[in-house]
Design an enzyme around this catalytic site. Structure first.
Site, PDB file in Angstrom:
ATOM      1  CB  CYS A 163       0.543   1.202   7.639  1.00 44.49           C
ATOM      2  SG  CYS A 163       1.071   0.450   9.163  1.00 44.49           S
ATOM      3  CB  CYS A 182       2.382   7.212   3.467  1.00 40.78           C
ATOM      4  SG  CYS A 182       2.705   5.928   4.669  1.00 40.78           S
ATOM      5  CD  GLU A 199      -2.392  -1.040   2.835  1.00 38.64           C
ATOM      6  OE1 GLU A 199      -3.091  -1.989   3.166  1.00 38.64           O
ATOM      7  OE2 GLU A 199      -2.187  -0.049   3.561  1.00 38.64           O
ATOM      8  CB  CYS A 217       5.918  -5.557   9.416  1.00 40.59           C
ATOM      9  SG  CYS A 217       7.167  -4.901  10.552  1.00 40.59           S
ATOM     10  CB  CYS A 258       0.792  -2.422  13.410  1.00 43.28           C
ATOM     11  SG  CYS A 258       1.273  -2.193  11.701  1.00 43.28           S
ATOM     12  CB  CYS A 310       3.475  -3.278  16.490  1.00 39.45           C
ATOM     13  SG  CYS A 310       5.223  -2.915  16.316  1.00 39.45           S
ATOM     14  CB  SER A 360       7.301   3.890  16.264  1.00 39.08           C
ATOM     15  OG  SER A 360       7.079   4.307  14.943  1.00 39.08           O
TER      16      SER A 360
HETATM   17  N1  SAH Z   1       7.739   0.103  10.926  1.00 37.76           N
HETATM   18  C1  SAH Z   1       7.923   1.494  11.038  1.00 37.76           C
HETATM   19  C2  SAH Z   1       7.228   2.304   9.957  1.00 37.76           C
HETATM   20  C3  SAH Z   1       5.854   1.867   9.571  1.00 37.76           C
HETATM   21  S1  SAH Z   1       4.604   2.102  10.797  1.00 37.76           S
HETATM   22  C4  SAH Z   1       7.503   1.974  12.416  1.00 37.76           C
HETATM   23  O1  SAH Z   1       6.899   1.198  13.152  1.00 37.76           O
HETATM   24  O2  SAH Z   1       7.818   3.116  12.754  1.00 37.76           O
HETATM   25  C5  SAH Z   1       4.461   3.861  10.773  1.00 37.76           C
HETATM   26  C6  SAH Z   1       3.724   4.435  11.946  1.00 37.76           C
HETATM   27  O3  SAH Z   1       2.347   4.035  11.918  1.00 37.76           O
HETATM   28  C7  SAH Z   1       4.283   3.999  13.298  1.00 37.76           C
HETATM   29  O4  SAH Z   1       4.567   5.129  14.085  1.00 37.76           O
HETATM   30  C8  SAH Z   1       3.148   3.200  13.897  1.00 37.76           C
HETATM   31  O5  SAH Z   1       3.173   3.322  15.298  1.00 37.76           O
HETATM   32  C9  SAH Z   1       1.920   3.814  13.240  1.00 37.76           C
HETATM   33  N2  SAH Z   1       0.728   2.972  13.232  1.00 37.76           N
HETATM   34  C10 SAH Z   1       0.645   1.640  13.049  1.00 37.76           C
HETATM   35  N3  SAH Z   1      -0.628   1.217  13.175  1.00 37.76           N
HETATM   36  C11 SAH Z   1      -1.378   2.304  13.429  1.00 37.76           C
HETATM   37  C12 SAH Z   1      -2.770   2.531  13.674  1.00 37.76           C
HETATM   38  N4  SAH Z   1      -3.629   1.541  13.668  1.00 37.76           N
HETATM   39  N5  SAH Z   1      -3.174   3.793  13.931  1.00 37.76           N
HETATM   40  C13 SAH Z   1      -2.295   4.818  13.939  1.00 37.76           C
HETATM   41  N6  SAH Z   1      -0.984   4.678  13.704  1.00 37.76           N
HETATM   42  C14 SAH Z   1      -0.519   3.427  13.467  1.00 37.76           C
HETATM   43 FE1  SF4 Z   2       5.942  -3.281  11.650  1.00 36.06          FE
HETATM   44 FE2  SF4 Z   2       5.855  -0.621  12.121  1.00 36.06          FE
HETATM   45 FE3  SF4 Z   2       3.594  -2.090  12.018  1.00 36.06          FE
HETATM   46 FE4  SF4 Z   2       5.269  -2.403  14.073  1.00 36.06          FE
HETATM   47  S1  SF4 Z   2       4.135  -0.523  13.542  1.00 36.06           S
HETATM   48  S2  SF4 Z   2       4.284  -4.070  12.918  1.00 36.06           S
HETATM   49  S3  SF4 Z   2       7.219  -2.143  13.073  1.00 36.06           S
HETATM   50  S4  SF4 Z   2       4.991  -1.717  10.353  1.00 36.06           S
END
Ligand code: SAH
Ligand code: SF4
Length: 346
Positions: free
Chosen positions: A333, A106, A93, A113, A120, A117, A215
């Protein structure tokens, strides 16, 4: 014969390629400009090349790595979310967002990944593979061609952990920054990491000019490990130490992203711990209200956000809040990927 894919090639690689077919270096510069600045999709569009040369080239090269599988546009029209199909059938995406004069894309760095997390949607997919330089760059080209406009800013905040695909991400970002090509300046490109300590140090040592975002998302090890399993490997003490290491070597401030989830990390003790963590650090903080990806958690209330902002005020650091755009189109994401899978399953 396997054709050479031009999309993702650096100027030097194009020069080598042209040399290999007996062409002078200036042809590579023309190709670079037409591919990345004029954003052509077909060799035949390169009208500075003779018909004979274009025909010869077409025998040897191809371009493009991604194909638009789905596109969603938010009700206000300011957010466009793209689902791309890669040549091996995987999906990734990208998101295009307009905010005043700022037009941000973005980008994804991996398919899925590995860091898992809990909040996510991408984390839930597991890890499939790294993206190539060409796939990273082509997402951007495809978005810009569709929107028919340039981007002012770029963030690696789509699917994947950029620092687990370090070489390709840096190479792609450098290529994107080239002034004869896509030309998004280094300081307009942000790489976001979940907190990989060795790579943060490497990024500092290499003096990479891109912006760094980390993050953080929680201010004590127990909560952070629950949200982000990578914290067990690189706990807060090590992460803060790496952030300091970066600050000492870079002229630029990094940003701590703080994904805020109601009742999970927006409590009084969270902001108290956060204040302690931030003490003496040179950084910015960006609060990201959680965009629900399932029924487990909710977005924080406006009061909770305002409470954090008030409490952090005396620290004299810049704190901003990301006002989520495109909530109506699954803009966090990994979300479009999941809604696509669900539709496919119906
Ligand atoms: N892996 C990297 C970059 C991709 S995620 C990282 O974790 O930083 C990019 C950002 O999106 C991160 O700050 C993450 O905390 C945030 N993110 C992930 N899922 C989310 C959600 N459901 N709502 C808001 N932000 C989210
Ligand atoms: Fe991966 Fe970033 Fe999502 Fe964590 S927040 S699962 S590091 S993409």
């Amino acid at each position: 014969m396997n054709k050479t894919n031009l999309t993702g090639m650096t100027l030097e690689e194009m020069e080598d390629f042209m040399a290999s077919i007996g062409q002078p270096a200036f042809r590579a510069r023309q190709l670079f400009n037409w591919l990345y600045k004029r954003r052509i999709s077909d060799v035949d569009e390169i009208t500075v090349f003779s018909k004979k040369f274009r025909d010869e080239l077409k025998e040897k090269v191809e371009m493009g790595h991604v194909e638009i599988a789905d596109r969603q546009i938010s009700a206000d029209g300011e957010t466009n979310k793209f689902l791309f199909r890669l040549r091996d059938g995987h999906f990734i995406e990208s998101v295009f967002m307009v905010d005043g004069k700022r037009r941000t894309v973005c980008l994804s760095s991996q398919v899925g990944c590995a860091l898992g997390c809990s909040f996510c949607a991408t984390g839930r997919m597991g890890f499939q593979r790294n993206l190539s330089v060409g796939e990273i760059v082509d997402q951007l080209l495809a978005v810009l061609k569709t929107m028919d406009i340039d981007a002012t800013n770029l963030v690696f905040m789509g699917m994947g952990e950029p620092f687990l695909n370090y070489e390709n991400v840096i190479k792609a970002a450098t290529l994107i920054g080239h002034s004869d090509g896509i030309a998004v300046g280094k300081r307009k490109i942000t790489i976001s990491t979940a907190g990989l300590v060795p790579q943060i140090k490497r990024f500092a040592d290499e003096n990479q000019g891109f912006k760094l975002a980390i993050s953080l998302n929680a201010s004590d090890d127990l909560s952070r490990s629950e949200l982000m399993p990578i914290n067990k490997k690189y706990p807060l003490r090590q992460l803060i130490e790496a952030a300091k290491y970066y600050s000492e070597r870079s002229r630029h401030l990094f940003t701590f992203e703080y994904l805020m989830i109601a009742g999970v990390n927006d409590r009084k003790e969270d902001v108290e711990n956060l204040k302690k963590l931030l003490r003496g650090l040179r950084c910015k903080v960006n609060i990201i209200p959680y965009n629900p990806t399932d029924d487990r958690w909710q977005a924080p209330t406006e009061e909770a956000i305002q409470y954090f902002l008030r409490e952090l005020l005396p620290l004299r650091i810049i704190v901003s809040v990301r006002r989520s755009k495109g909530v109506d189109i699954d803009a966090a994401c990994g979300q479009l990927y999941h809604s696509h899978q669900e539709q496919a399953a119906k």
